[in-house]
Design a protein around this motif. Structure first.
Motif, PDB file in Angstrom:
ATOM      1  N   MET A  63       0.814  -1.234   0.000  1.00 33.45           N
ATOM      2  CA  MET A  63       0.000   0.000   0.000  1.00 33.45           C
ATOM      3  C   MET A  63       0.838   1.272   0.000  1.00 33.45           C
ATOM      4  O   MET A  63       0.276   2.363  -0.096  1.00 33.45           O
ATOM      5  CB  MET A  63      -0.819   0.063   1.293  1.00 33.45           C
ATOM      6  CG  MET A  63      -2.076  -0.713   1.323  1.00 33.45           C
ATOM      7  SD  MET A  63      -2.820  -0.538   2.967  1.00 33.45           S
ATOM      8  CE  MET A  63      -3.605   1.061   2.861  1.00 33.45           C
ATOM      9  N   LEU A  87      -7.000  -4.777   1.079  1.00 31.23           N
ATOM     10  CA  LEU A  87      -5.767  -5.368   0.554  1.00 31.23           C
ATOM     11  C   LEU A  87      -5.491  -6.711   1.235  1.00 31.23           C
ATOM     12  O   LEU A  87      -5.189  -7.711   0.584  1.00 31.23           O
ATOM     13  CB  LEU A  87      -4.593  -4.405   0.790  1.00 31.23           C
ATOM     14  CG  LEU A  87      -3.225  -4.942   0.403  1.00 31.23           C
ATOM     15  CD1 LEU A  87      -3.076  -4.984  -1.121  1.00 31.23           C
ATOM     16  CD2 LEU A  87      -2.121  -4.073   1.001  1.00 31.23           C
ATOM     17  N   LEU A 445      -2.088  -7.488  -8.087  1.00 32.37           N
ATOM     18  CA  LEU A 445      -2.922  -6.900  -7.034  1.00 32.37           C
ATOM     19  C   LEU A 445      -3.636  -5.639  -7.495  1.00 32.37           C
ATOM     20  O   LEU A 445      -4.764  -5.365  -7.077  1.00 32.37           O
ATOM     21  CB  LEU A 445      -2.052  -6.543  -5.821  1.00 32.37           C
ATOM     22  CG  LEU A 445      -1.685  -7.705  -4.906  1.00 32.37           C
ATOM     23  CD1 LEU A 445      -0.573  -7.298  -3.948  1.00 32.37           C
ATOM     24  CD2 LEU A 445      -2.908  -8.159  -4.119  1.00 32.37           C
TER      25      LEU A 445
END
Ligand SMILES: [Zn+2]
Length: 448
Positions: A63, A87, A445
């Motif tokens: 992040m 996440l 991701l």
């Protein structure tokens, strides 16, 4: 056997000039004056002991830099946490390993030689335990093995969404255990750590909001003599909720209900009364400060002056891993205290270098918190950091640390962990491979 000539070397008893450090089988075996006749394998401007990083959530490195856009409503720790949970729910074991390896490589390049991984991503995306309960811990251990960083693994016990045993919410389903399943998880973690040299296994009750009094009492014996870490008093809402549920503030409650001593590390400990601050210092516990993350998340400022006045121990951690830098963590700690108290050189003792006091304090406290105290001395593991003065040979002794921390004009050049050189010229030896796997994981991701 390898010999390093250090033009300046810092040990617990101070600075030494032109010393040849020998290491063999991972341990420091000699510290001798350079007679001019000795041969050596490499030379360093400055050699210091590696810094422990006492608090990390590795997966959150994914992040870093992606939580700095404001939404329609004001942002806070709690809105950040919602993003972080999203996440956490999405990451596969392989992605966690790739992100952790990138992170641990960056830590080594920054001069950290041991990481305390406060590890709470235990189960699969549906909240079901993996066939091997230690699957995710194994990924953390693999990242440590791949990069060479020393690992203190702190499996987290997490059971509730709030005080009073409030049921966990959906975003927390990968974290949850009972005391019984936690005991099995610790055994699985032990198996995964077995191949790693110098690994330490501790435990981490997540926070008073996630663990009841009964659960805390049930899991503490599992630590035996190992480190115990807990998040505490990071946010004002947490203090208010604790007061409402128990009639006590978090630190006050913990000191009254748990055997807090030198084995404990209290992460953040941001919002404390003067009495709580002094009582933690007296308990011998280490305050686990995460100055960059605490600033990034708007947590608040640690009450350093009364704590240090009572010889409170502290170390530094990178927590959310938004930015990895030994010198910047120490600088942020000092600057927070300056902004809060309107003083300069706030952490330093009378007639001392601020950088030296910060470095020595964070190193000693961090090592103790991670169950791996080791001075730079013969008989200790060769966990070493070489700093490059970048031609500034007029910078001497404590001014080296002051310049590194406050001016940022000195660089980490080389890093050894247990005698194995993992960083050379500021770059990790496996940087390209680790970075490629990280890139693959990040594209998976964030592809949308
Ligand atoms: Zn944390």
């Amino acid at each position: 056997m390898q010999k390093i000539l250090a033009h300046a070397l810092l040990t617990d008893d101070g600075w030494h000039r032109d010393i040849v450090l020998s290491h063999d089988n991972g341990m420091i075996t000699g510290l001798e004056d350079d007679s001019g006749k000795q041969t050596y394998d490499c030379a360093a401007d400055v050699l210091v002991a590696g810094m422990p990083n006492l608090h990390s959530h590795a997966f959150q490195r994914a992040m870093a830099g992606f939580a700095e856009r404001r939404g329609a409503t004001p942002d806070s720790f709690w809105s950040w946490r919602k993003e972080m949970y999203r996440l956490a729910l999405s990451m596969t074991p392989q992605q966690v390993e790739a992100v952790a390896a990138q992170l641990y490589m960056e830590m080594l390049e920054a001069g950290f030689t041991r990481v305390g991984e406060f590890h709470y991503l235990h189960h699969d995306g549906n909240g079901r335990p993996y066939a091997d309960m230690g699957e995710m811990a194994g990924r953390i251990a693999a990242a440590a093995a791949q990069t060479g960083i020393n690992l203190t693994l702190l499996p987290v016990f997490y059971a509730h969404a709030g005080f009073g045993g409030k049921p966990a919410d959906d975003g927390q389903k990968r974290f949850i255990n009972t005391p019984e399943s936690f005991a099995r998880l610790l055994e699985a973690c032990q198996t995964h750590l077995a191949p790693l040299a110098n690994a330490v296994l501790g435990i981490a009750p997540h926070s008073l909001r996630a663990v009841t009094k009964e659960e805390l009492a049930a899991i503490l014996p599992l630590a035996k003599q190992a480190p115990v870490h807990i998040h505490i008093a990071e946010q004002i809402k947490e203090v208010e909720d604790c007061l409402a549920a128990t009639g006590q503030r978090p630190v006050e409650w913990l000191l009254d209900h748990a055997p807090v001593d030198e084995r404990w590390c209290l992460i953040h400990a941001t919002h404390m009364t003067e009495t709580e601050t002094v009582n933690i210092a007296k308990s011998g516990a280490v305050a686990g400060l995460c100055p960059i993350t605490e600033a990034n998340l708007g947590d608040g400022i640690f009450n350093a002056l009364p704590y240090l006045a009572h010889n409170g121990a502290y170390g530094i951690g990178s927590d959310s891993n938004v930015c990895i830098a030994v010198n910047e963590e120490l600088r942020q700690f000092e600057y927070s205290v300056r902004l809060d108290t309107h003083m300069r050189n706030a952490v330093a003792r009378p007639d001392s270098s601020n950088g030296r006091v910060l470095f020595d304090g964070a190193r000693a406290g961090g090592a103790r918190a991670l169950g791996a105290a080791s001075p730079l001395a013969v008989g200790s593991p060769a966990d070493l950091v070489a700093l490059n003065l970048q031609g500034q040979d007029w910078i001497r002794q404590d001014a080296i640390l002051d310049s590194w921390i406050f001016a940022g004009n000195i660089a980490v050049d080389s890093v050894w962990v247990a005698g194995r050189q993992v960083v050379h010229n500021g770059r990790h030896k496996a940087r390209d491979t680790i970075n490629r796997h990280f890139g693959t994981a990040m594209r998976q991701l964030f592809a949308s």
